[in-house]
Scaffold this motif. Structure first.
Motif, short mmCIF file in Angstrom:
data_model
loop_
_atom_site.label_atom_id
_atom_site.label_comp_id
_atom_site.label_asym_id
_atom_site.label_seq_id
_atom_site.Cartn_x
_atom_site.Cartn_y
_atom_site.Cartn_z
N ARG B 212 93.24 31.88 -90.63
CA ARG B 212 94.23 32.92 -90.79
C ARG B 212 95.92 33.35 -90.01
NH1 ARG B 212 91.74 35.64 -87.09
NH2 ARG B 212 92.76 33.92 -85.36
N ARG B 213 96.18 34.71 -91.81
CA ARG B 213 97.28 34.82 -91.15
C ARG B 213 97.29 36.06 -89.89
NH1 ARG B 213 102.01 35.60 -94.36
NH2 ARG B 213 100.98 33.56 -96.14
N GLU B 214 96.17 36.83 -89.51
CA GLU B 214 96.21 38.54 -88.23
C GLU B 214 95.61 37.31 -86.89
OE1 GLU B 214 92.42 38.13 -90.37
OE2 GLU B 214 94.44 37.92 -91.05
N THR B 215 96.26 37.51 -86.29
CA THR B 215 95.94 36.89 -85.51
C THR B 215 95.47 37.75 -83.63
OG1 THR B 215 97.94 37.69 -83.99
CG2 THR B 215 97.85 35.46 -84.45
N ILE B 216 94.10 37.64 -82.80
CA ILE B 216 93.39 37.37 -82.14
C ILE B 216 94.88 39.23 -81.72
CG2 ILE B 216 93.77 36.94 -79.92
CD1 ILE B 216 91.03 37.05 -79.41
N LEU B 217 95.47 39.26 -81.31
CA LEU B 217 96.48 40.49 -80.50
C LEU B 217 97.62 40.30 -81.54
CD1 LEU B 217 96.11 42.42 -78.96
CD2 LEU B 217 97.18 40.96 -76.91
N SER B 218 98.11 41.01 -81.96
CA SER B 218 99.58 40.85 -83.07
C SER B 218 100.64 41.22 -81.21
CB SER B 218 99.79 41.63 -83.88
OG SER B 218 100.10 42.97 -83.05
N PRO B 219 101.96 40.26 -82.06
CA PRO B 219 103.31 40.73 -80.65
C PRO B 219 103.36 41.95 -80.52
CG PRO B 219 103.51 38.94 -82.11
CD PRO B 219 102.32 39.32 -82.86
N GLU B 220 103.52 42.79 -81.08
CA GLU B 220 103.59 44.35 -81.17
C GLU B 220 102.63 44.88 -80.11
OE1 GLU B 220 103.47 42.82 -84.26
OE2 GLU B 220 105.07 43.50 -85.28
N ARG B 221 101.58 44.63 -80.89
CA ARG B 221 100.84 45.37 -79.93
C ARG B 221 100.77 45.21 -78.64
NH1 ARG B 221 95.33 45.46 -83.40
NH2 ARG B 221 96.05 46.91 -84.38
N ALA B 222 100.56 43.61 -77.96
CA ALA B 222 100.80 43.16 -76.73
C ALA B 222 102.33 43.60 -75.76
CB ALA B 222 100.86 41.34 -76.69
N VAL B 223 103.33 43.94 -76.90
CA VAL B 223 104.49 44.34 -76.21
C VAL B 223 104.47 45.68 -75.94
CG1 VAL B 223 106.61 44.79 -76.59
CG2 VAL B 223 106.75 42.82 -77.19
N ARG B 224 103.77 46.55 -76.56
CA ARG B 224 103.37 47.72 -76.03
C ARG B 224 102.23 48.13 -75.10
NH1 ARG B 224 101.14 49.87 -81.49
NH2 ARG B 224 103.20 48.61 -82.66
N ALA B 225 101.31 47.24 -74.73
CA ALA B 225 99.89 46.58 -73.90
C ALA B 225 101.44 46.60 -72.84
CB ALA B 225 99.53 46.50 -74.19
N MET B 226 102.21 46.38 -73.16
CA MET B 226 102.96 45.32 -71.59
C MET B 226 103.99 46.49 -71.56
SD MET B 226 104.12 41.43 -72.59
CE MET B 226 104.74 41.15 -70.87
N VAL B 227 105.09 46.77 -72.07
CA VAL B 227 105.36 48.55 -72.00
C VAL B 227 104.50 49.23 -70.87
CG1 VAL B 227 107.14 49.79 -72.62
CG2 VAL B 227 107.12 47.56 -73.44
N VAL B 228 103.13 50.24 -71.76
CA VAL B 228 102.55 50.95 -70.77
C VAL B 228 102.29 50.17 -69.51
CG1 VAL B 228 100.82 52.28 -70.64
CG2 VAL B 228 102.23 51.81 -73.13
N CYS B 229 101.88 49.15 -68.99
CA CYS B 229 101.73 48.72 -67.57
C CYS B 229 102.86 48.50 -67.06
CB CYS B 229 100.82 47.08 -67.62
SG CYS B 229 99.29 47.88 -68.17
N LEU B 230 104.12 48.27 -67.59
CA LEU B 230 104.81 48.17 -66.57
C LEU B 230 105.20 49.31 -66.19
CD1 LEU B 230 106.86 44.70 -68.13
CD2 LEU B 230 107.04 45.59 -65.85
N GLY B 231 105.07 50.37 -67.74
CA GLY B 231 106.08 51.13 -67.15
C GLY B 231 105.11 51.77 -65.74
N LEU B 232 104.41 52.40 -66.07
CA LEU B 232 102.78 52.45 -64.98
C LEU B 232 103.09 52.28 -63.83
CD1 LEU B 232 100.89 54.48 -65.04
CD2 LEU B 232 98.93 52.63 -65.22
N TYR B 233 103.20 50.70 -63.73
CA TYR B 233 103.52 49.97 -62.66
C TYR B 233 104.97 50.85 -61.74
CZ TYR B 233 104.02 45.70 -58.53
OH TYR B 233 103.84 45.24 -58.03
N ALA B 234 105.65 51.02 -62.42
CA ALA B 234 107.28 51.69 -62.33
C ALA B 234 107.17 53.24 -61.37
CB ALA B 234 108.49 51.36 -63.69
N VAL B 235 106.42 53.76 -62.29
CA VAL B 235 106.35 55.35 -62.10
C VAL B 235 105.62 54.86 -60.80
CG1 VAL B 235 104.68 56.97 -62.34
CG2 VAL B 235 106.40 56.62 -64.44
N LEU B 236 104.45 54.27 -60.31
CA LEU B 236 102.86 54.08 -59.42
C LEU B 236 104.17 54.52 -58.48
CD1 LEU B 236 100.37 52.81 -60.23
CD2 LEU B 236 100.62 55.21 -59.76
N LYS B 237 105.22 52.88 -58.43
CA LYS B 237 105.38 51.96 -57.35
C LYS B 237 107.07 53.23 -56.45
CE LYS B 237 103.50 49.10 -54.38
NZ LYS B 237 103.24 50.17 -53.53
#
Lengths: 84, 292, 121, 494
Positions: B212-237
């Motif tokens: 298949r051409r598409e993957t289970i989690l595209s790099p863009e989506r993965a990066v977006r999720a990571m950015v959200v989580c890191l941002g949350l971490y930064a804000v909380l801490k």
């Protein structure tokens, strides 16, 4: 108990040496996986379950998968495409 | 002119190559005779240097082993209870007070996410930077970005693998989630759980078939999720650092150690870290196998 | 002998460290270099983690109501950080290796350096 | 309740990381550039505030991260020196990016530009982290962040050469951080702390009692060796020229002028804050650094003399200049260390100016950096030519320019150390002569007439950056007396 630990550590060194000395890449990656698993057991002996889990999941699991993915891609490339 | 830098030593530049390799190199480009002669002389030079450096490296290394081994004998004995400088007030503090202060039953999680939270944030940034670097290297090009199938299209899906993974995947995912969410009460935590989750996703992706051409989690989506989580971490801490240093009393309720809803910030931080690790793992795998 | 045996983890980690160090420096193959790097890192982690062990200590998870000795949680947390960091560096190096292979069709740094030099001339 | 200023180091650190992370979502390279520039301006302003505050109060302050007091938690520590460095580094970074912006647009593919700026933000975070941290393990984490950010910054132009350079760089830096971590592990085993001030007291205690002397010495050596790997001290410089020679202008400027300096600052911390100058002298560490600095100065200059490529020449000149810094540390006195710090600043500004002007000059020669192709390029771009000339003269030690200040301060410091005055002065003179020997032909070359004159469009960004660099250079060259006093105050409270 100490005897068991010494055997474990000797196996660790043997694995490391074998990884480095083996002539083919895939076997050496697989031996490296064994090395990481033994390391995980060594960490259980040190009563650090956190480390053991992390090493088993990351060292033996993910790192090995990445190595094998790379080797597989390299083999695919060997047969066909390459740029420049 | 021989080049005396350590770089040459490191890479073994122009070592006299063995049969197969020199065959590759000689057919690469024909040379005029004089250049060949010069090159051979050059190569002889470098080979001698190379050998010298190899010997030097081995000798240095042996010296390092001996020096370290002797040093080790002067250190406190392994597992010593008396005469061990590492068993000081700090450790005492962690073991006696962290459970009530942070509400985490797992001391390692308390140290990682409460006492040394800045280090862990730096580490999460390392993971993120590595993912970004892999994307930078393998994914973004001048052409429109696309992933390619890892194997020729229309190759039949491996039924044995597919059925096994379909059975296994829910358990793997559940185990990983359990580990992430129980990081503060039992061994494990976000990093290991995230890696297991990432491994499960890799397995799922392989089993779905690699044509298949598409993957289970595209790099863009993965990066977006990571950015959200890191941002949350930064804000909380960030808020918690600010409050802590300025003497304000701001923290989540710690709860009873050993209970799932305890540990204040540790549970959300563990989830963030789990997502970041899983994103790194799956992105690296997808790009290694499928990048154009 | 007694001393060596009592410091078994540290001695092992020193040996592993030097194996990894030598591979990283001397082996021409890139994948082997990366493996050597991992061996070196885990050796240091073994050394660090060994400093946290205490005879008769329990794993550092609270056992309510029991007055027991736990091991030192600080080295464990440092090593946890380290393991993840070395995984990230490995991923990056492998990506670089792939790029390099696509350019030069080889993973052997000796060959690659030579090809790079020829390409420049 | 702390004064608001005291929060600024933590805010700068978190801000630079967070902006870096958010840059991943920005698709447009131009927008990412503005984001980074804004971040750099903000960090400069905040650090200047820290500098003024600590100068007024006359003592450094610590900032605990979280609710927990050190040594249980971790903390940042800021004083005059930290404030000064944290003010200057973002300025150099901003000017280098500005000066090399056109090259970034050309060399880095459009889609990758935002990721390139992401790595620059992380580089800034690394520098700030290494400057402010007061905990050895936090320093290790930042070393690792810098490994990854640095490798991507080297990879700005994707040729086989840069990939190779980047791999070499990662191998050296992971070796360095592995050795650093081993030193840290040994130190932890015999002291049980990671917090620098507590480590200092523990080490003093051990030394008074005569315990663990060998492990302490070993860990000191390993920590410094790890940092020397990272900061390209003479025998460990092998990765440097390749990585500078082939990447884009801003990358080479930043890596040469700032990147190495973060590790030099960390070296100072290990020597001054964790151990002490006396124990460094006792373990012969200062002698070692002095010797390596001397050899590095001469070796770097000689190798620079042999290069046909402008950027590689500048890279080898960096090896020589790092030699100056370590020479200053190796003098083993507070004045010597002040001279080293001053030289860090001098070199940061001068080398960034040199690299950006080389980048601008090579714009007239189809981006070739060979001297033969650069002939006459100064006539095509007079401002860049002038900046190159002045930077070269500054590195040779012509008065009124920054390099003169650095050499003057260093030789003044050498007079305070009886056994080393003669050697230091002699090598300083030799090195200045060698610098002149390779820079003067280069300067003559770019101004000599050539029929191949290529007109290039005006580059406002570069103009602003060159003028600012020039101003900073003059300030450093003229104002070395008050500046060294500032630095000495900073070292006394370091």
């Amino acid at each position: 108990m100490i005897l068991l630990e010494v055997i474990l550590l000797a196996a660790l060194i043997v694995c490391a040496a074998a990884t480095v000395l083996s002539r083919k890449l895939l076997p050496s990656v697989v031996i490296f996986m064994a090395y990481s698993s033994i390391m995980a057991i060594a960490w259980i002996f040190m009563r650090s379950p956190d480390l053991a889990i992390a090493e088993a999941a990351i060292g033996a699991g993910v790192t090995t998968v990445l190595f094998i993915a790379t080797l597989r891609r390299v083999n695919a490339l060997k047969e066909g495409e390459r740029d420049g | 002119m021989a080049d005396f830098s350590l770089r040459k030593w490191l890479d073994g530049e122009q070592r006299l190559l063995d049969g197969e390799r020199s065959a590759v190199l000689d057919t690469a480009r024909p040379k005029p005779p004089q250049a060949v002669r010069r090159r051979q002389r050059h190569r002889g030079y470098l080979r001698r240097w190379r050998r010298f450096y190899a010997v030097l490296a081995v000798v240095t290394c042996l010296m390092l082993i001996v020096a370290l081994a002797v040093t080790v004998l002067y250190l406190p004995r392994y597992g010593a209870v008396e005469d061990n400088p590492t068993l000081n007030g700090v450790v005492e503090y962690y073991l006696r007070r962290s459970a009530e202060e942070t509400g985490a039953a797992n001391f390692v999680a308390a140290v990682v996410f409460a006492y040394r939270a800045m280090d862990t944030f730096g580490e999460a940034v390392v993971i993120f930077a590595a993912t970004a670097a892999v994307i930078y290297l393998l994914y973004i090009t001048d052409r429109p970005v696309q992933l390619r199938p890892a194997r020729a299209p229309k190759s039949p899906r491996n039924q044995i693998l597919w059925q096994t993974v379909r059975l296994l995947f829910p358990y793997i995912a559940m185990y990983a989630l359990y580990m992430i969410c129980n990081g503060h009460t039992s061994p494990g935590g976000g990093f290991a759980g995230g890696a297991i989750l990432g491994g499960g996703l890799i397995l799922w992706d392989v089993a779905l078939g690699e044509d298949r051409r598409e993957t289970i989690l595209s790099p863009e989506r993965a990066v977006r999720a990571m950015v959200v989580c890191l941002g949350l971490y930064a804000v909380l801490k960030g808020v918690s650092f600010f409050a802590g240093a300025n003497g304000m009393d701001w923290h989540l309720p710690t709860g009873a150690p050993g209970h799932i809803l305890s540990g204040g910030l540790i549970l959300p931080l563990n989830i963030c870290v789990g997502v970041i690790t899983a994103g790194c793992v799956i992105t690296a795998y997808v790009l290694f196998t499928r990048a154009e | 002998m007694e001393a060596l045996l009592s410091m078994r983890y540290e001695i092992t980690s020193v040996v592993l460290f030097s194996i990894g160090f030598m591979t990283l420096l001397l082996h021409p193959n890139l994948i082997k270099k990366i493996i050597g790097l991992n061996i070196m890192d885990t050796a240091v982690y073994l050394f660090l983690a060994a400093s946290g062990y205490i005879d008769g200590g329990y794993a550092p998870v609270l056992r309510p109501g029991e007055d027991v000795v736990y091991i030192n949680p600080l080295p464990s947390s440092l090593v946890l950080t380290g393991i993840v960091v070395s995984m990230s560096v490995t991923a990056l190096l492998l990506a670089l290796a792939l790029r390099l292979y696509r350019k030069y069709n080889s993973l052997d740094l000796d060959v690659i350096v030579l090809l790079a030099k020829q390409g420049k001339e | 309740m702390l004064p608001l200023v005291c929060n600024l180091p933590m805010i700068c650190l978190l801000l630079s990381m967070t902006v870096g992370i958010l840059t991943a979502l920005v698709r447009n390279g131009r927008r990412a550039f503005f984001l980074t520039a804004a971040l750099l301006v903000a960090v400069t302003a905040a650090s200047a505030a820290v500098l003024v505050y600590t100068w007024n109060t006359g003592e450094s302050f610590t900032y605990t991260l979280g609710l927990y007091p050190t040594p249980v938690g971790i903390e940042l520590r800021a004083g005059v020196l930290e404030g000064l460095l944290a003010t200057c580094f973002p300025v150099v970074m901003l000017l280098s990016i500005l000066g090399g912006y056109r090259d970034i647009c050309q060399d880095v593919p459009a889609g990758k530009q935002s990721y390139y700026f992401l790595m620059l933000d992380l580089l800034l975070a690394t520098l700030l982290g290494l400057i402010y941290t007061n905990d050895l393990f936090t320093a290790f984490v930042f070393l690792e962040v810098s490994t990854i950010a640095g490798s991507c910054i080297i990879l700005s132009r994707e040729t086989g050469e840069t990939i190779l350079a980047s791999i070499r760089y990662i191998i050296f830096s992971t070796l360095g951080s592995g050795v650093f971590l081993l030193g840290l592990a040994i130190l932890y085993q015999c002291t049980g702390h990671l917090h620098m001030d507590t480590l200092h007291t523990m080490i003093q205690l051990h030394q008074r009692r005569g315990e663990y002397l060998l492990p302490l010495m070993m860990s000191f050596g390993l920590l410094l060796a790890g940092l020397a790997f990272r900061s390209a001290l003479f025998p460990f410089h092998g990765w440097l020229p390749g990585s500078r020679g082939s990447s884009t202008t801003a990358s080479s400027a930043l890596l040469s002028s700032l990147f190495l300096k973060g590790f030099a600052v960390m070296t100072l911390k290990v020597i001054l804050r964790v151990f002490s100058l006396e124990s460094a002298a006792e373990y012969r560490i200062t002698d070692m650094l002095f010797l390596l600095g001397l050899v590095g100065m001469v070796f770097g200059s000689v190798r620079a003399l042999m290069q046909k490529d402008a950027k590689r020449m500048a890279a080898y000149s960096t090896v020589a200049q790092m030699g100056y810094v370590y020479l200053g540390i190796g003098l083993g006195s507070a004045v010597g260390i002040a001279a080293a710090v001053y030289h860090i600043l001098v070199h940061a500004f001068t080398k960034a100016m040199l690299f950006t002007s080389i980048g601008a000059l090579s714009g007239t020669a189809h981006h070739s950096k060979r001297w033969a192709d650069l002939r006459g390029s100064g006539r095509a771009r007079p401002l860049a030519g002038a900046a190159f000339t002045l930077a070269a003269l500054s590195l040779c030690g012509v008065p009124v320019l920054a390099g003169f200040g650095g050499k003057y301060v260093l030789s003044a410091a050498a007079f305070g150390v009886p056994g080393r005055t003669a050697v230091t002065l002699a090598v300083l003179v030799v090195s200045a002569l060698l610098n002149a020997l390779y820079f003067l032909p280069a300067v003559i070359n770019i101004w000599s007439p050539s029929e191949r004159v290529e007109t290039v469009p005006r580059d406002g960004c570069y103009g602003v950056s060159a003028l600012c660099f020039l101003g900073c250079n003059l300030v450093l060259g003229v104002g070395f007396v008050p500046l060294t006093r500032l630095i000495e105050t900073g070292i006394s409270m370091f």
